[in-house]
Design a protein around this motif. Structure first.
Motif, short mmCIF file in Angstrom:
data_model
loop_
_atom_site.label_atom_id
_atom_site.label_comp_id
_atom_site.label_asym_id
_atom_site.label_seq_id
_atom_site.Cartn_x
_atom_site.Cartn_y
_atom_site.Cartn_z
N GLY A 30 62.70 -52.54 29.63
CA GLY A 30 63.32 -52.99 30.87
C GLY A 30 63.22 -51.95 31.98
N GLY A 31 62.46 -50.88 31.75
CA GLY A 31 62.46 -49.72 32.64
C GLY A 31 61.81 -49.93 34.01
N LYS A 60 70.87 -57.99 29.89
CA LYS A 60 69.58 -57.31 30.12
C LYS A 60 68.94 -57.70 31.45
CE LYS A 60 68.83 -56.01 25.42
NZ LYS A 60 69.28 -56.75 24.27
N GLN A 92 68.21 -53.17 33.97
CA GLN A 92 68.34 -52.01 33.07
C GLN A 92 69.47 -51.11 33.58
OE1 GLN A 92 65.75 -48.62 32.88
NE2 GLN A 92 65.41 -48.81 30.68
#
Ligand code: ADP
Ligand code: ASP
Ligand code: MG
Length: 419
Positions: free
Chosen positions: A151-152, A209, A212
């Protein structure tokens, strides 16, 4: 005219057609007069495919090489999107994390951004180019490729927006904003027009989610206006105009007087939890340290902790860890149990955590008891409880996740707007 960082997630760039759509959308913003820096994820499913490839060679792949592999997904999308833009007469340049020089620490697979070189980007923007940056990746002091954790790409986008002092960071995804809970689990979930940084930080850290957690931290720290929007809605150039309905997305904001006065803003849940208990350890000073010290030393993060007084001057100690760390933590704990002369070690990796989040909780009593009553009426047993000023979390059996979230959502009236 504004400088906007726009991030498109995996589903939004999941096919060539969708990449072409994203290019069309960016062109419209350019035609409107905005400067655009784009951050893209890998095409949907690609990072998972790469993870599976690595694990087919080694279940715990070499961390440096894992990052070299995982970062390739985003390199594909920056190139394809830049081609689609150039084809439309929109001059664009793609950059990997190394090329932009997104400097990170060397913690492979979960690196933190330390600095971003903005000079090249500024030059490109002055030349009228759109900059397309690979999300989720950076480079350390030694030139090694790093990645920022799953999720970066959200974090890449917010960090770029902070470095460039952009007017706004827009996170385009497959839902049109942040909802009261995951709309895939509760179809009646409601989109929030605004949510505070504090609440969003809790939601993200408790398992939502949609953003992030580090992206939210970064935005809060550097004061980056952050918004979550759908990449499938028509482009909206005037997001402050709330008279238009759904395409304004959700603004992550500092607490404001005009915020909806809801007690609860949302429900987060986390399926990645596992629980360990050590029974019958001596109840004396230093015992918590002798249990949790070795767990921490083995690089396992601990989430919730409970200590109960047991029988005969002994105590029972329970804590939760990420499910991926369950076996490692259990092994360490079994060693500790031997050293301490504990009676038994028990483990359960079929648990989940459900959390209510809301700044309104600060000034209202009774929310916890309403939560417990609601769960009890459905016959859902609570294993662990943890609270803070703005959240209440419970650990329950994983089979109750959907039922628990849906019942709480309706018991707290989250499908209805409060103002
Ligand atoms: P992307 O690939 O664009 O980064 P993600 O899958 O990471 O997208 O995040 C979007 C997903 O987050 C949605 O499809 C939704 O299922 C999930 N989600 C979880 N909690 C929430 C929430 N509170 N509001 C909106 N979406 C949520
Ligand atoms: N592609 C990476 C992932 O799937 C990063 C991201 O999409 O944000 O986790
Ligand atoms: Mg994401």
């Amino acid at each position: 005219m504004a400088l906007i960082v726009q991030k498109f997630g995996g589903t939004s760039v999941g096919t060539v057609d969708r990449i072409e759509n994203v290019a069309e959308r960016i062109k419209k913003f350019r035609d409107h007069g905005d400067d655009i820096v784009v951050v893209v994820s890998a095409m949907s499913g690609e990072t998972n495919r790469l993870v599976a490839l690595a694990q087919s060679i080694d279940e715990k792949p070499h961390a440096r090489e894992y990052d070299v592999l995982l970062s390739t997904g985003e390199q594909v999308t920056i190139a394809l999107l830049s081609m689609a833009l150039n084809k439309r007469g929109v001059p664009a340049r793609s950059y990997t994390g190394t090329q932009v020089h997104i400097l990170t620490d060397s913690a492979h697979n979960k690196a933190r951004i330390l600095d971003i070189e903005e000079r090249n980007m500024r030059n490109n923007l002055n030349e009228g180019k759109v900059i397309v940056v690979a999300g989720f990746q950076g480079v350390d002091e030694e030139g090694n490729i790093t990645t920022l954790g799953r999720g970066g790409s959200d974090t890449t986008a917010v960090a770029l927006a902070a470095a460039l002092k952009a007017d706004e960071c827009q996170i385009y995804t497959d839902v049109d904003g942040v909802y009261t809970t995951d709309p895939r689990v509760v179809p009646e979930a409601r989109r929030l027009d605004k949510i505070t940084f504090e609440e969003m930080l809790e939601m993200a850290s408790l398992g939502s989610k949609v953003l992030q957690i580090r992206a939210v931290e970064f935005a809060g720290k550097y004061n980056v206006p952050l918004r979550v929007l759908s990449s499938f809605d028509e482009p909206n150039f005037d997001l402050d105009d709330s008279s238009k309905d759904s395409s304004n997305g959700t603004l992550i904001t500092y607490e404001e007087d005009d915020m909806e006065q809801a007690l609860i803003s949302g429900i987060a849940f986390n399926r990645d939890e596992a629980k360990l208990t050590i029974l019958g350890v001596p109840d004396k000073p230093g015992v918590a340290y002798s249990i949790l010290g070795p767990i921490g030393d083995s690089n396992v993060e601990i989430d919730m902790i409970i200590q109960n007084i047991g029988a005969d001057g002994t105590t029972d100690f329970t804590f939760t860890v990420h499910r991926n760390d369950f076996e490692d933590a259990k092994q360490v704990l079994t060693g500790v149990a031997n050293d301490l002369g504990a009676r038994e070690v028990q483990g359960d990796d079929k648990i989940v955590k459900i959390s209510l989040v809301g700044v309104g909780m600060r000034s209202h009593a009774g929310i916890a008891s309403k939560m417990f009553k609601t769960l009890a009426e459905e016959g859902i047993n609570i294993n662990m409880i943890s609270t803070s000023e703005i959240k209440i979390s419970v650990v329950v059996d994983e089979k109750y996740l959907e039922l628990g979230v849906r019942t709480l959502h309706s018991a707290f009236g989250l499908e209805q707007k409060t103002v």
